[in-house]
Structure formats: structure tokens, C-alpha cells
Design an enzyme around this catalytic site. Structure first.
Site, PDB file in Angstrom:
ATOM      1  N   CYS A 116       0.835  -1.213   0.000  1.00 31.18           N
ATOM      2  CA  CYS A 116       0.000   0.000   0.000  1.00 31.18           C
ATOM      3  C   CYS A 116       0.869   1.261   0.000  1.00 31.18           C
ATOM      4  O   CYS A 116       1.841   1.362   0.743  1.00 31.18           O
ATOM      5  CB  CYS A 116      -0.924  -0.009   1.219  1.00 31.18           C
ATOM      6  SG  CYS A 116      -2.016   1.426   1.252  1.00 31.18           S
ATOM      7  N   CYS A 132       0.868   5.064   6.668  1.00 26.02           N
ATOM      8  CA  CYS A 132       0.324   4.914   8.027  1.00 26.02           C
ATOM      9  C   CYS A 132       1.389   4.249   8.927  1.00 26.02           C
ATOM     10  O   CYS A 132       1.828   3.129   8.621  1.00 26.02           O
ATOM     11  CB  CYS A 132      -0.950   4.084   7.979  1.00 26.02           C
ATOM     12  SG  CYS A 132      -2.112   4.708   6.749  1.00 26.02           S
ATOM     13  N   CYS A 181       1.113   0.543  10.221  1.00 30.74           N
ATOM     14  CA  CYS A 181       0.596  -0.530   9.362  1.00 30.74           C
ATOM     15  C   CYS A 181       1.671  -1.420   8.754  1.00 30.74           C
ATOM     16  O   CYS A 181       2.661  -0.945   8.178  1.00 30.74           O
ATOM     17  CB  CYS A 181      -0.266   0.076   8.256  1.00 30.74           C
ATOM     18  SG  CYS A 181      -1.145  -1.197   7.332  1.00 30.74           S
ATOM     19  N   CYS A 217     -15.982  -9.133   7.059  1.00 26.00           N
ATOM     20  CA  CYS A 217     -15.370  -7.861   6.655  1.00 26.00           C
ATOM     21  C   CYS A 217     -14.148  -8.121   5.785  1.00 26.00           C
ATOM     22  O   CYS A 217     -13.235  -8.836   6.188  1.00 26.00           O
ATOM     23  CB  CYS A 217     -14.987  -7.074   7.896  1.00 26.00           C
ATOM     24  SG  CYS A 217     -14.215  -5.504   7.505  1.00 26.00           S
ATOM     25  N   CYS A 244     -19.186  -6.320   4.960  1.00 24.72           N
ATOM     26  CA  CYS A 244     -18.484  -5.063   5.239  1.00 24.72           C
ATOM     27  C   CYS A 244     -17.197  -5.058   4.428  1.00 24.72           C
ATOM     28  O   CYS A 244     -16.627  -6.111   4.155  1.00 24.72           O
ATOM     29  CB  CYS A 244     -18.201  -5.013   6.732  1.00 24.72           C
ATOM     30  SG  CYS A 244     -17.231  -3.601   7.248  1.00 24.72           S
ATOM     31  N   CYS A 289     -18.747   2.184   9.476  1.00 25.74           N
ATOM     32  CA  CYS A 289     -18.038   1.563  10.584  1.00 25.74           C
ATOM     33  C   CYS A 289     -16.794   2.418  10.741  1.00 25.74           C
ATOM     34  O   CYS A 289     -15.915   2.398   9.878  1.00 25.74           O
ATOM     35  CB  CYS A 289     -17.691   0.116  10.215  1.00 25.74           C
ATOM     36  SG  CYS A 289     -16.556  -0.657  11.376  1.00 25.74           S
ATOM     37  N   ARG A 318     -17.123  -2.110  18.783  1.00 24.89           N
ATOM     38  CA  ARG A 318     -16.466  -3.324  18.281  1.00 24.89           C
ATOM     39  C   ARG A 318     -15.018  -3.383  18.747  1.00 24.89           C
ATOM     40  O   ARG A 318     -14.209  -2.539  18.353  1.00 24.89           O
ATOM     41  CB  ARG A 318     -16.525  -3.232  16.740  1.00 24.89           C
ATOM     42  CG  ARG A 318     -16.290  -4.474  15.967  1.00 24.89           C
ATOM     43  CD  ARG A 318     -16.590  -4.207  14.466  1.00 24.89           C
ATOM     44  NE  ARG A 318     -17.984  -3.850  14.231  1.00 24.89           N
ATOM     45  CZ  ARG A 318     -18.978  -4.729  14.109  1.00 24.89           C
ATOM     46  NH1 ARG A 318     -18.722  -6.014  14.178  1.00 24.89           N
ATOM     47  NH2 ARG A 318     -20.218  -4.324  13.923  1.00 24.89           N
TER      48      ARG A 318
HETATM   49  N1  SAM Z   1      -6.489   0.533   3.526  1.00 22.28           N
HETATM   50  C1  SAM Z   1      -7.731   0.748   4.145  1.00 22.28           C
HETATM   51  C2  SAM Z   1      -7.728   1.926   5.073  1.00 22.28           C
HETATM   52  O1  SAM Z   1      -6.690   2.232   5.640  1.00 22.28           O
HETATM   53  O2  SAM Z   1      -8.793   2.521   5.254  1.00 22.28           O
HETATM   54  C3  SAM Z   1      -8.285  -0.463   4.841  1.00 22.28           C
HETATM   55  C4  SAM Z   1      -7.400  -1.411   5.608  1.00 22.28           C
HETATM   56  S1  SAM Z   1      -6.671  -0.787   7.106  1.00 22.28           S
HETATM   57  C5  SAM Z   1      -5.535  -2.061   7.493  1.00 22.28           C
HETATM   58  C6  SAM Z   1      -7.983  -0.876   8.302  1.00 22.28           C
HETATM   59  C7  SAM Z   1      -7.699  -0.322   9.679  1.00 22.28           C
HETATM   60  O3  SAM Z   1      -6.932  -1.236  10.426  1.00 22.28           O
HETATM   61  C8  SAM Z   1      -6.932   0.975   9.788  1.00 22.28           C
HETATM   62  O4  SAM Z   1      -7.746   2.089   9.598  1.00 22.28           O
HETATM   63  C9  SAM Z   1      -6.454   0.923  11.225  1.00 22.28           C
HETATM   64  O5  SAM Z   1      -7.365   1.587  12.071  1.00 22.28           O
HETATM   65  C10 SAM Z   1      -6.403  -0.564  11.544  1.00 22.28           C
HETATM   66  N2  SAM Z   1      -5.028  -1.027  11.753  1.00 22.28           N
HETATM   67  C11 SAM Z   1      -4.105  -1.270  10.808  1.00 22.28           C
HETATM   68  N3  SAM Z   1      -2.938  -1.697  11.350  1.00 22.28           N
HETATM   69  C12 SAM Z   1      -3.120  -1.708  12.690  1.00 22.28           C
HETATM   70  C13 SAM Z   1      -2.283  -2.041  13.793  1.00 22.28           C
HETATM   71  N4  SAM Z   1      -1.014  -2.417  13.630  1.00 22.28           N
HETATM   72  N5  SAM Z   1      -2.808  -1.965  15.034  1.00 22.28           N
HETATM   73  C14 SAM Z   1      -4.106  -1.570  15.207  1.00 22.28           C
HETATM   74  N6  SAM Z   1      -4.931  -1.231  14.195  1.00 22.28           N
HETATM   75  C15 SAM Z   1      -4.458  -1.290  12.948  1.00 22.28           C
HETATM   76  C1  DTB Z   2     -10.730  -2.044  12.064  1.00 20.69           C
HETATM   77  O1  DTB Z   2     -10.957  -0.959  12.598  1.00 20.69           O
HETATM   78  N1  DTB Z   2      -9.927  -2.971  12.560  1.00 20.69           N
HETATM   79  C2  DTB Z   2      -9.841  -4.094  11.678  1.00 20.69           C
HETATM   80  C3  DTB Z   2     -10.903  -3.754  10.609  1.00 20.69           C
HETATM   81  N2  DTB Z   2     -11.276  -2.446  10.945  1.00 20.69           N
HETATM   82  C4  DTB Z   2     -10.572  -3.846   9.182  1.00 20.69           C
HETATM   83  C5  DTB Z   2      -8.450  -4.270  11.128  1.00 20.69           C
HETATM   84  C6  DTB Z   2      -7.443  -4.452  12.214  1.00 20.69           C
HETATM   85  C7  DTB Z   2      -6.138  -4.696  11.547  1.00 20.69           C
HETATM   86  C8  DTB Z   2      -5.054  -4.931  12.545  1.00 20.69           C
HETATM   87  C9  DTB Z   2      -3.732  -5.074  11.922  1.00 20.69           C
HETATM   88  C10 DTB Z   2      -3.561  -6.227  10.997  1.00 20.69           C
HETATM   89  O2  DTB Z   2      -4.013  -7.347  11.289  1.00 20.69           O
HETATM   90  O3  DTB Z   2      -2.918  -6.019   9.963  1.00 20.69           O
HETATM   91 FE1  SF4 Z   3      -2.652   1.286   3.468  1.00 16.25          FE
HETATM   92 FE2  SF4 Z   3      -2.371   0.195   5.894  1.00 16.25          FE
HETATM   93 FE3  SF4 Z   3      -2.790   2.802   5.666  1.00 16.25          FE
HETATM   94 FE4  SF4 Z   3      -4.800   1.081   5.058  1.00 16.25          FE
HETATM   95  S1  SF4 Z   3      -3.878   1.414   7.063  1.00 16.25           S
HETATM   96  S2  SF4 Z   3      -4.146   2.914   3.888  1.00 16.25           S
HETATM   97  S3  SF4 Z   3      -3.575  -0.604   4.217  1.00 16.25           S
HETATM   98  S4  SF4 Z   3      -0.980   1.682   4.915  1.00 16.25           S
END
Ligand code: SAM
Ligand code: DTB
Ligand code: SF4
Length: 330
Positions: free
Chosen positions: A52, A56, A59, A96, A128, A188, A260
Site C-alpha cells: 500500500c 500509516c 501498518c 469484513c 463489510c 463503521c 467493536r
Molecule cells: N487501507 C484501508 C484503510 O486504511 O482505510 C483499509 C485497511 S486498514 C488495514 C484498516 C484499519 O486497520 C486501519 O484504519 C487501522 O485503524 C487498523 N489497523 C491497521 N494496522 C493496525 C495495527 N497495527 N494496530 C491496530 N490497528 C491497525
Molecule cells: C478495524 O478498525 N480494525 C480491523 C478492521 N477495521 C478492518 C483491522 C485491524 C487490523 C489490525 C492489523 C492487521 O491485522 O494487519
Molecule cells: Fe494502506 Fe495500511 Fe494505511 Fe490502510 S492502514 S491505507 S492498508 S498503509
């Protein structure tokens, strides 16, 4: 649904209340609006993993970070639907699908995601998606395919946001949420605790979420899962009572929402999770993986519910289908 605007001062005052008073009030609000024994079990699937372009800081899937992660192309519809079927069999009522995309682009990949949504919805589960930024026309297509909710988090306060993410703005997140609402899809929308934010940032996030109009149908409360190779890998964990406090405030400010518990439960004790359920949390993600990080085993979760006398929400075959539920609520 319209909602009265909450002032920042009123949210601050609520947040500052003695913790057990807050939990007591949240439990009362929860009981007035939901069956307190009911717990929605949900399953997550990463349908397109890694690579991606957003930065972030938390991530595993960002190209700007160095997490040890295998990139994967968009899954086949039949494989996704097979996973959805398994999730349904193991008791999930919401499925989801997450893609590591900054935004949705029109084309074959999006057409395929619409097919996945239709397939999940036809199984009688809530469908979702979380696919990044979205236009109104794309939201309408997802709605037509049967999408119940679109996950798009604000993550933290507007003030703290650019300490964590610089490639997309808070206003862009809010614009997508507006497009989702215009298409008649439930939002959500929640955040992550433990990013290094201050108490005032958590208050500001809760204030923004509660003032969204309409309010989110679901509020995911994620706790940072520190991933090796990301800038936040060494971040100090959030104090568990701050987590409880945020859950209670979310429940009081957004009485009808599903609160949630999302990322981070693996390292949280069962006693703390029980207090979170008392404070109004009523949905969890089950299954050993979230998108890319581990989650409690299914047996541990079902065991915890049994110990607490909570019951997984009944599958829709025993109750109204999601579409009928929405029509009833309108
Ligand atoms: N790329 C899309 C976005 O960012 O909207 C969808 C996928 S993203 C992985 C979904 C959510 O997962 C993020 O908005 C974040 O709140 C959560 N998330 C991602 N990595 C995480 C982490 N290491 N710990 C906790 N929450 C995380
Ligand atoms: C949300 O708020 N938490 C979920 C779902 N929406 C998509 C994702 C959590 C991802 C946690 C990090 C991972 O597993 O990569
Ligand atoms: Fe990309 Fe992860 Fe950010 Fe979602 S949370 S936009 S997957 S870098």
C-alpha cells in the site's frame, strides 16, 4: 438519523468522570439500547495484502514500512466466498473484507470486490468492506451489491493525525465517510488507541466520531498491534483503564452503535475484556488472524463468552436478514 451535536467540553467532562461511575453509566446506556447478553462475532479477511502506498505509521502493509509481510494480489471471488462460508459456519454474522488500497479505482478489481460483496450478502451475512478512499458513485455500486457497512477509520484526533500519517488527510477521510453516507451505507468508523497520542487526542477523536451525522453504526476500537519494521514498533502499550474509559465514553455518546473490540485483544486479559463488555462493547473479531496480525483463537473467545454468560448473536437464518433489519430501522 440526526444527532444533537456534543460540545467538546461535554465530552471532556464525561471522559474525566471516575472510571467506575463511567462504566456504570455506560452499562446502563448499553442495557437500555441493546440486549446485554448479545455479542456479535465477526470475521475479517485480507482480500489484497501489502504494497500500500500510504504511509500509516502503524501498518504492516505500507510500502513505507519494513514489516516482514508477503504481498498478495487480489483474491479470487470463489476463495473469498469459501472463507465467508466457513466464517458463517463458525458463528460469524458479519464478514469484513479488507484491501491494502489507498483508494478504490474503477476497473476489474473493483468489479470483483462487488461480486464478493454480493456473494457474502446472498449468504445472509452482513457484508463489510474496507478498501480505502471511495467516491460516491463507487459507494452506490457497493450498496447495490448488498454492502451493509463500510469501514473507514479516523484513527486518531485531527490534531495528532499527521504525526502518524502524512500521505492522506483527515478531511479526505471525512469526505469518504460523506460519500458512504450519501449512498445509504452504514459507516463503521473508529480509531486506534496507543499510537502515542495524548488524552486530549482520544477525547477529540471520540468527539468527532459522536458528531458524525449520521453517527457510525459501528465503532471499532483498535489497540495498536506493534508491528516490527514500522515506526511504532516500540510504542508503549496503552494503559488498560484508558481503553476501558474510551469504550465507556463511546457507548454513552453513541448509544445505538455496535462498539467493536478490534485489533489488540490478544494481549488484553480476559478480566479487562469482561470489563469492556460491561462498559458496552458488544462485538468482537474472531478467528486467529485479523488482517495480517494474530488474534485470539476461536475457542478462547467462545470459552470467554460462555464463562461470562454472554451469547453469540444468532445467525440471520434465525432472525431478520440484514436488509430487512435496515428497513425496519429506517
Ligand atoms: N487501507 C484501508 C484503510 O486504511 O482505510 C483499509 C485497511 S486498514 C488495514 C484498516 C484499519 O486497520 C486501519 O484504519 C487501522 O485503524 C487498523 N489497523 C491497521 N494496522 C493496525 C495495527 N497495527 N494496530 C491496530 N490497528 C491497525
Ligand atoms: C478495524 O478498525 N480494525 C480491523 C478492521 N477495521 C478492518 C483491522 C485491524 C487490523 C489490525 C492489523 C492487521 O491485522 O494487519
Ligand atoms: Fe494502506 Fe495500511 Fe494505511 Fe490502510 S492502514 S491505507 S492498508 S498503509
Amino acid at each position: 438519523m440526526t444527532n444533537t451535536a456534543y460540545s467538546l467540553d461535554s465530552v471532556k467532562a464525561l471522559y474525566a468522570r471516575p472510571l467506575l461511575d463511567l462504566v456504570y453509566e455506560a452499562a446502563s446506556v448499553h442495557r437500555a439500547n441493546h440486549d446485554p447478553q448479545d455479542m456479535q462475532m465477526c470475521t475479517l479477511l485480507s482480500i489484497k495484502t501489502g504494497g500500500c502506498a500510504e504511509d500509516c505509521g502503524y501498518c504492516s502493509q505500507s510500502i513505507h514500512n519494513n514489516a516482514d509481510l508477503e504481498k498478495e494480489i487480489l483474491m479470487k471471488t470463489s476463495d473469498v466466498l469459501e472463507q465467508a462460508r466457513k466464517a458463517k459456519e463458525s458463528g460469524s454474522t458479519r464478514f469484513c473484507m479488507g484491501a491494502a488500497w489507498p483508494r478504490v479505482l474503477d476497473g476489474r478489481a473493483f468489479d470483483r470486490v462487488c461480486d464478493m460483496v454480493k456473494g457474502v450478502s446472498d449468504m445472509g451475512m452482513e457484508a463489510c468492506c474496507t478498501l480505502g478512499m471511495l467516491t460516491e458513485a463507487q459507494a452506490v455500486r457497493l450498496k447495490e451489491a448488498g454492502l451493509t457497512a463500510y469501514n473507514h477509520n479516523l484513527d486518531t484526533s485531527r490534531e495528532f493525525y499527521d504525526k502518524v500519517i502524512t500521505t492522506r488527510s483527515y478531511d479526505e477521510r471525512l469526505d469518504t465517510l460523506k460519500n458512504v453516507a450519501k449512498a445509504g451505507i452504514a459507516a463503521c468508523c473508529g480509531g486506534i488507541l496507543g499510537l502515542g497520542e495524548r488524552e486530549e487526542d482520544r477525547i477529540s477523536l471520540l468527539h468527532t466520531l459522536a458528531n458524525l451525522n449520521p453517527q457510525p453504526e459501528s465503532v471499532p476500537i483498535n489497540v495498536l498491534v506493534p508491528v516490527a519494521g514500522t515506526p511504532l514498533e516500540k510504542q508503549k502499550p496503552i494503559d488498560i483503564f484508558e481503553w476501558i474509559r474510551c469504550i465507556a465514553v463511546a457507548r454513552i455518546l453513541m448509544p445505538k452503535a455496535m462498539v467493536r473490540l478490534s485489533a489488540g485483544r490478544l494481549t488484553i486479559s480476559k478480566e479487562a475484556q469482561a470489563l469492556a463488555f460491561m462498559a458496552g462493547a458488544n462485538a468482537i473479531f474472531t478467528g486467529e488472524k485479523l488482517l495480517t496480525t494474530p488474534n485470539p483463537e476461536k475457542d478462547a473467545d467462545y470459552g470467554l463468552l460462555a464463562e461470562l454468560g454472554l451469547k453469540p448473536r444468532a445467525p440471520y437464518k434465525d432472525g431478520p436478514e440484514p436488509a430487512e433489519k435496515q428497513a425496519d430501522a429506517a
